[in-house]
Design a protein around this motif. Structure first.
Motif, PDB file in Angstrom:
ATOM      1  N   UNK A  45      72.991  16.093 110.493  1.00 47.22           N
ATOM      2  CA  UNK A  45      73.186  16.558 109.162  1.00 47.22           C
ATOM      3  C   UNK A  45      72.264  17.564 109.086  1.00 47.22           C
ATOM      4  N   UNK A  46      71.165  17.560 109.399  1.00 45.12           N
ATOM      5  CA  UNK A  46      70.202  18.824 109.236  1.00 45.12           C
ATOM      6  C   UNK A  46      70.500  19.968 110.062  1.00 45.12           C
ATOM      7  N   UNK A  47      70.968  19.766 111.490  1.00 47.05           N
ATOM      8  CA  UNK A  47      71.592  20.875 111.891  1.00 47.05           C
ATOM      9  C   UNK A  47      72.810  21.483 111.461  1.00 47.05           C
ATOM     10  N   UNK A  48      73.684  20.660 110.724  1.00 48.86           N
ATOM     11  CA  UNK A  48      74.774  21.179 110.097  1.00 48.86           C
ATOM     12  C   UNK A  48      74.311  22.155 108.874  1.00 48.86           C
ATOM     13  N   UNK A  49      73.443  21.718 108.157  1.00 41.49           N
ATOM     14  CA  UNK A  49      72.869  22.462 107.052  1.00 41.49           C
ATOM     15  C   UNK A  49      72.072  23.760 107.774  1.00 41.49           C
ATOM     16  N   UNK A  50      71.480  23.717 108.546  1.00 44.56           N
ATOM     17  CA  UNK A  50      70.808  24.868 109.235  1.00 44.56           C
ATOM     18  C   UNK A  50      71.792  25.699 109.717  1.00 44.56           C
ATOM     19  N   UNK A  51      73.017  25.370 110.085  1.00 44.56           N
ATOM     20  CA  UNK A  51      73.956  26.239 110.627  1.00 44.56           C
ATOM     21  C   UNK A  51      74.818  26.819 109.522  1.00 44.56           C
ATOM     22  N   UNK A  52      74.502  26.421 108.095  1.00 43.01           N
ATOM     23  CA  UNK A  52      75.238  26.899 106.836  1.00 43.01           C
ATOM     24  C   UNK A  52      76.350  26.088 106.194  1.00 43.01           C
ATOM     25  N   UNK A  53      76.379  24.826 106.652  1.00 47.40           N
ATOM     26  CA  UNK A  53      77.228  24.012 106.086  1.00 47.40           C
ATOM     27  C   UNK A  53      76.308  23.166 105.030  1.00 47.40           C
ATOM     28  N   UNK A  54      76.291  23.648 103.691  1.00 51.45           N
ATOM     29  CA  UNK A  54      75.467  23.320 102.872  1.00 51.45           C
ATOM     30  C   UNK A  54      75.902  22.123 102.049  1.00 51.45           C
ATOM     31  N   UNK A  55      77.217  21.705 102.428  1.00 51.20           N
ATOM     32  CA  UNK A  55      77.547  20.793 101.721  1.00 51.20           C
ATOM     33  C   UNK A  55      77.603  19.295 102.609  1.00 51.20           C
ATOM     34  N   UNK A  56      76.986  19.510 103.778  1.00 46.13           N
ATOM     35  CA  UNK A  56      76.945  18.406 104.571  1.00 46.13           C
ATOM     36  C   UNK A  56      75.641  17.356 103.938  1.00 46.13           C
ATOM     37  N   UNK A  57      75.821  16.179 104.010  1.00 43.27           N
ATOM     38  CA  UNK A  57      75.085  15.095 103.401  1.00 43.27           C
ATOM     39  C   UNK A  57      74.973  13.850 104.274  1.00 43.27           C
ATOM     40  N   UNK A  58      73.855  13.071 104.136  1.00 42.62           N
ATOM     41  CA  UNK A  58      73.593  11.954 105.147  1.00 42.62           C
ATOM     42  C   UNK A  58      74.462  10.805 104.360  1.00 42.62           C
ATOM     43  N   UNK A  59      75.198   9.958 105.044  1.00 39.10           N
ATOM     44  CA  UNK A  59      75.919   8.795 104.653  1.00 39.10           C
ATOM     45  C   UNK A  59      75.088   7.553 104.720  1.00 39.10           C
ATOM     46  N   UNK A  60      73.838   7.640 105.015  1.00 42.52           N
ATOM     47  CA  UNK A  60      72.817   6.164 105.393  1.00 42.52           C
ATOM     48  C   UNK A  60      72.594   5.723 103.933  1.00 42.52           C
ATOM     49  N   UNK A  61      73.009   4.362 103.739  1.00 43.65           N
ATOM     50  CA  UNK A  61      72.988   3.938 102.356  1.00 43.65           C
ATOM     51  C   UNK A  61      71.928   2.793 102.807  1.00 43.65           C
ATOM     52  N   UNK A  62      71.319   2.512 103.598  1.00 43.19           N
ATOM     53  CA  UNK A  62      70.596   1.483 104.108  1.00 43.19           C
ATOM     54  C   UNK A  62      69.123   1.409 103.091  1.00 43.19           C
ATOM     55  N   UNK A  63      68.514   0.101 102.745  1.00 41.45           N
ATOM     56  CA  UNK A  63      67.324  -0.010 101.944  1.00 41.45           C
ATOM     57  C   UNK A  63      65.964   0.147 102.584  1.00 41.45           C
TER      58      UNK A  63
END
Length: 176
Positions: A45-63
């Protein structure tokens, strides 16, 4: 016969030990993949954002800690998007201001060119009474236009203008 039995036991021991090492290595490998998968997804996800996809988000919902890190990462990405929008708006406002400033600057310059052309066409000689009267008139018009333009630009820029006239001219002070 005792040595033969000992060799069989050692052989069985080696086989069981090898089998346990193989099973243990496999279990450790699979367990490490399971544990590090959320970090790998966050890294992607960090690589996607760095590449310009600012809508990418992590879907991890663990506690656990990784879930908390993913949540903070998503908050950081949202703040980044918000700041990008603010910067785009600032750039647009600066561009609009510059365009308006250039347009407003052309007006007095056009007047100066027009009056200079009129002086030439009227054939007034430099220093004559008519030329001096005409230039005084044009000067007053230009000062008036300059004050109007300054007030307009100050209004656009969000400032108040204070005019102080003196014997020798007009000074403009701006205050916020």
């Amino acid at each position: 016969e005792i040595y033969a039995y000992r060799e069989v036991l050692l052989s069985q021991y080696r086989l069981i030990l090898t089998l346990l090492l193989f099973i243990g290595t496999t279990v450790i490998f699979l367990l490490s993949k399971y544990i590090t998968r959320p970090i790998g997804e966050l890294n992607s996800t960090a690589r996607l954002i760095a590449a310009g996809s600012v809508t990418a988000r992590s879907h991890n919902t663990s506690s656990d800690e990784i879930g908390e890190l993913a949540d903070n990462f998503n908050k950081m990405a949202d703040a980044l998007v918000e700041r990008l929008k603010e910067k785009e708006l600032e750039a647009k406002q600066k561009e609009d201001f510059t365009a308006a400033f250039a347009h407003e600057l052309k007006t007095p310059l056009t007047s100066i060119i027009g009056y200079a052309d009129m002086l030439i066409k009227m054939g007034l000689r430099y220093g004559s009474k008519e030329a001096n009267e005409f230039t005084d008139y044009v000067g007053d018009l230009l000062i008036s236009e300059s004050i109007r333009q300054s007030a307009y630009l100050a209004k656009m820029y969000g400032e108040y203008i204070l005019y102080n006239s003196t014997l020798y001219g007009i000074f403009i002070e701006t205050t916020k």
